[in-house]
Design a protein around this motif. Structure first.
Motif, PDB file in Angstrom:
ATOM      1  N   GLY A  90      -9.037 -32.912  12.378  1.00 48.75           N
ATOM      2  CA  GLY A  90      -9.448 -31.735  13.250  1.00 48.75           C
ATOM      3  C   GLY A  90      -9.395 -30.347  12.616  1.00 48.75           C
ATOM      4  O   GLY A  90      -9.826 -29.373  12.974  1.00 48.75           O
ATOM      5  N   LYS A  91      -8.286 -30.143  11.733  1.00 44.20           N
ATOM      6  CA  LYS A  91      -8.023 -29.176  10.943  1.00 44.20           C
ATOM      7  C   LYS A  91      -9.225 -28.960   9.986  1.00 44.20           C
ATOM      8  O   LYS A  91      -9.126 -27.755   9.223  1.00 44.20           O
ATOM      9  CB  LYS A  91      -6.728 -29.341  10.013  1.00 44.20           C
ATOM     10  N   LEU A  92     -10.007 -29.759   9.364  1.00 41.85           N
ATOM     11  CA  LEU A  92     -10.923 -29.706   8.480  1.00 41.85           C
ATOM     12  C   LEU A  92     -12.253 -28.788   9.333  1.00 41.85           C
ATOM     13  O   LEU A  92     -13.179 -29.553   9.676  1.00 41.85           O
ATOM     14  CB  LEU A  92     -11.539 -31.042   7.842  1.00 41.85           C
ATOM     15  N   ARG A  93     -12.000 -27.713   9.202  1.00 48.54           N
ATOM     16  CA  ARG A  93     -13.078 -26.765   9.839  1.00 48.54           C
ATOM     17  C   ARG A  93     -13.864 -25.752   9.159  1.00 48.54           C
ATOM     18  O   ARG A  93     -14.755 -25.159   9.885  1.00 48.54           O
ATOM     19  CB  ARG A  93     -12.457 -26.012  11.116  1.00 48.54           C
ATOM     20  N   HIS A  94     -13.663 -25.926   7.895  1.00 48.99           N
ATOM     21  CA  HIS A  94     -14.397 -24.949   6.974  1.00 48.99           C
ATOM     22  C   HIS A  94     -15.344 -25.684   6.108  1.00 48.99           C
ATOM     23  O   HIS A  94     -14.920 -26.739   5.541  1.00 48.99           O
ATOM     24  CB  HIS A  94     -13.476 -24.162   5.999  1.00 48.99           C
ATOM     25  N   ARG A  95     -16.701 -25.525   5.888  1.00 53.79           N
ATOM     26  CA  ARG A  95     -17.913 -25.973   5.002  1.00 53.79           C
ATOM     27  C   ARG A  95     -17.819 -25.432   3.684  1.00 53.79           C
ATOM     28  O   ARG A  95     -18.205 -24.403   3.571  1.00 53.79           O
ATOM     29  CB  ARG A  95     -18.967 -26.024   5.815  1.00 53.79           C
ATOM     30  N   ALA A  96     -17.089 -26.181   3.011  1.00 52.55           N
ATOM     31  CA  ALA A  96     -17.259 -25.748   1.790  1.00 52.55           C
ATOM     32  C   ALA A  96     -17.786 -26.548   0.592  1.00 52.55           C
ATOM     33  O   ALA A  96     -18.176 -27.584   0.745  1.00 52.55           O
ATOM     34  CB  ALA A  96     -15.637 -25.731   1.169  1.00 52.55           C
ATOM     35  N   THR A  97     -18.522 -25.838  -0.338  1.00 46.78           N
ATOM     36  CA  THR A  97     -19.210 -26.587  -1.318  1.00 46.78           C
ATOM     37  C   THR A  97     -18.505 -26.656  -2.719  1.00 46.78           C
ATOM     38  O   THR A  97     -18.113 -25.881  -3.222  1.00 46.78           O
ATOM     39  CB  THR A  97     -20.465 -25.918  -1.652  1.00 46.78           C
ATOM     40  N   ILE A  98     -18.544 -28.072  -3.179  1.00 47.42           N
ATOM     41  CA  ILE A  98     -17.987 -28.258  -4.466  1.00 47.42           C
ATOM     42  C   ILE A  98     -18.812 -27.997  -5.506  1.00 47.42           C
ATOM     43  O   ILE A  98     -20.038 -28.485  -5.270  1.00 47.42           O
ATOM     44  CB  ILE A  98     -17.262 -29.513  -4.438  1.00 47.42           C
ATOM     45  N   GLN A  99     -18.568 -27.514  -6.614  1.00 47.32           N
ATOM     46  CA  GLN A  99     -19.505 -27.068  -7.595  1.00 47.32           C
ATOM     47  C   GLN A  99     -18.994 -27.537  -8.976  1.00 47.32           C
ATOM     48  O   GLN A  99     -17.705 -27.643  -9.143  1.00 47.32           O
ATOM     49  CB  GLN A  99     -19.953 -25.523  -7.791  1.00 47.32           C
ATOM     50  N   PRO A 143     -10.175 -30.673 -12.036  1.00 47.32           N
ATOM     51  CA  PRO A 143      -9.796 -29.209 -12.212  1.00 47.32           C
ATOM     52  C   PRO A 143     -10.723 -28.261 -12.685  1.00 47.32           C
ATOM     53  O   PRO A 143     -10.682 -27.268 -12.397  1.00 47.32           O
ATOM     54  CB  PRO A 143      -8.360 -29.199 -12.899  1.00 47.32           C
ATOM     55  N   GLN A 144     -11.590 -28.854 -13.394  1.00 52.70           N
ATOM     56  CA  GLN A 144     -12.596 -27.994 -14.016  1.00 52.70           C
ATOM     57  C   GLN A 144     -13.690 -27.501 -13.004  1.00 52.70           C
ATOM     58  O   GLN A 144     -14.614 -26.808 -13.177  1.00 52.70           O
ATOM     59  CB  GLN A 144     -13.473 -28.533 -15.070  1.00 52.70           C
ATOM     60  N   MET A 145     -13.685 -27.846 -11.610  1.00 53.19           N
ATOM     61  CA  MET A 145     -14.435 -27.666 -10.513  1.00 53.19           C
ATOM     62  C   MET A 145     -14.261 -26.562  -9.908  1.00 53.19           C
ATOM     63  O   MET A 145     -13.046 -25.662 -10.014  1.00 53.19           O
ATOM     64  CB  MET A 145     -14.633 -28.691  -9.707  1.00 53.19           C
ATOM     65  N   ARG A 146     -15.073 -25.987  -9.099  1.00 49.44           N
ATOM     66  CA  ARG A 146     -14.616 -24.835  -8.040  1.00 49.44           C
ATOM     67  C   ARG A 146     -15.349 -25.269  -6.726  1.00 49.44           C
ATOM     68  O   ARG A 146     -16.200 -26.048  -6.459  1.00 49.44           O
ATOM     69  CB  ARG A 146     -15.096 -23.566  -8.654  1.00 49.44           C
ATOM     70  N   ASP A 170     -24.340 -27.334  -7.531  1.00 52.73           N
ATOM     71  CA  ASP A 170     -23.617 -27.966  -6.218  1.00 52.73           C
ATOM     72  C   ASP A 170     -23.387 -29.321  -6.207  1.00 52.73           C
ATOM     73  O   ASP A 170     -24.567 -30.002  -6.754  1.00 52.73           O
ATOM     74  CB  ASP A 170     -24.726 -27.651  -5.090  1.00 52.73           C
ATOM     75  N   ILE A 171     -22.232 -30.015  -6.187  1.00 53.30           N
ATOM     76  CA  ILE A 171     -22.164 -31.519  -6.328  1.00 53.30           C
ATOM     77  C   ILE A 171     -22.241 -32.004  -4.760  1.00 53.30           C
ATOM     78  O   ILE A 171     -22.992 -32.973  -4.422  1.00 53.30           O
ATOM     79  CB  ILE A 171     -20.836 -31.903  -6.806  1.00 53.30           C
ATOM     80  N   VAL A 172     -21.338 -31.397  -3.834  1.00 52.59           N
ATOM     81  CA  VAL A 172     -21.229 -31.893  -2.428  1.00 52.59           C
ATOM     82  C   VAL A 172     -20.888 -31.045  -1.593  1.00 52.59           C
ATOM     83  O   VAL A 172     -20.028 -30.025  -1.974  1.00 52.59           O
ATOM     84  CB  VAL A 172     -20.397 -33.223  -2.388  1.00 52.59           C
ATOM     85  N   THR A 173     -21.251 -30.728  -0.229  1.00 54.49           N
ATOM     86  CA  THR A 173     -20.579 -29.892   0.824  1.00 54.49           C
ATOM     87  C   THR A 173     -19.644 -30.911   1.406  1.00 54.49           C
ATOM     88  O   THR A 173     -20.014 -31.912   1.866  1.00 54.49           O
ATOM     89  CB  THR A 173     -21.693 -29.101   1.631  1.00 54.49           C
ATOM     90  N   VAL A 174     -18.458 -30.440   1.919  1.00 54.60           N
ATOM     91  CA  VAL A 174     -17.503 -31.233   2.688  1.00 54.60           C
ATOM     92  C   VAL A 174     -16.866 -30.349   3.650  1.00 54.60           C
ATOM     93  O   VAL A 174     -16.837 -29.110   3.559  1.00 54.60           O
ATOM     94  CB  VAL A 174     -16.277 -31.683   1.550  1.00 54.60           C
TER      95      VAL A 174
END
Length: 106
Positions: A4-13, A71-74, A31-35
């Motif tokens: 339930g704390k996972l409330r932000h839609r972030a994109t891994i690049q 670690p090379q991702m953002r 963009d790799i995936v949105t989580v």
């Protein structure tokens, strides 16, 4: 961690290098995936660089376990950019990843 704390839609690049057709290459973020993620600030500091103050914020970003996060991702979230400094498989159980990230605020 509670899902339930996972409330932000972030994109891994991931940084990708492509041929520019003139013998060189161009690096772009792909963009790799949105989580779903939990983004928690940890601390901040300021430093004086090139005659301007630059603030750096540290965050812990928690996501569900996913192979291939490095670690090379953002991550990007609402126009903000979080550079992944380290990736931790919580309790080595392949359920949650904790990403320790830095966000540069200009």
């Amino acid at each position: 961690m509670n899902a339930g704390k996972l409330r932000h839609r972030a994109t891994i690049q991931q940084l990708v290098s492509t041929d520019d057709g003139a013998g060189g290459s161009i690096e772009t973020w792909q963009d790799i995936v949105t989580v779903w993620a939990a983004i928690e600030p940890l601390r901040g500091n300021e430093r004086y660089t090139a005659q301007q103050v630059q603030s750096t914020l540290s965050h812990k970003v928690t996501i569900r376990y996913r192979e291939g996060i490095k670690p090379q991702m953002r991550l990007t979230y609402k126009g903000r950019v979080f550079e992944v400094e380290s990736v931790i498989d919580v309790e080595e159980r392949h359920q949650w990843l904790e990403l320790l990230c830095s966000e540069v605020v200009q």
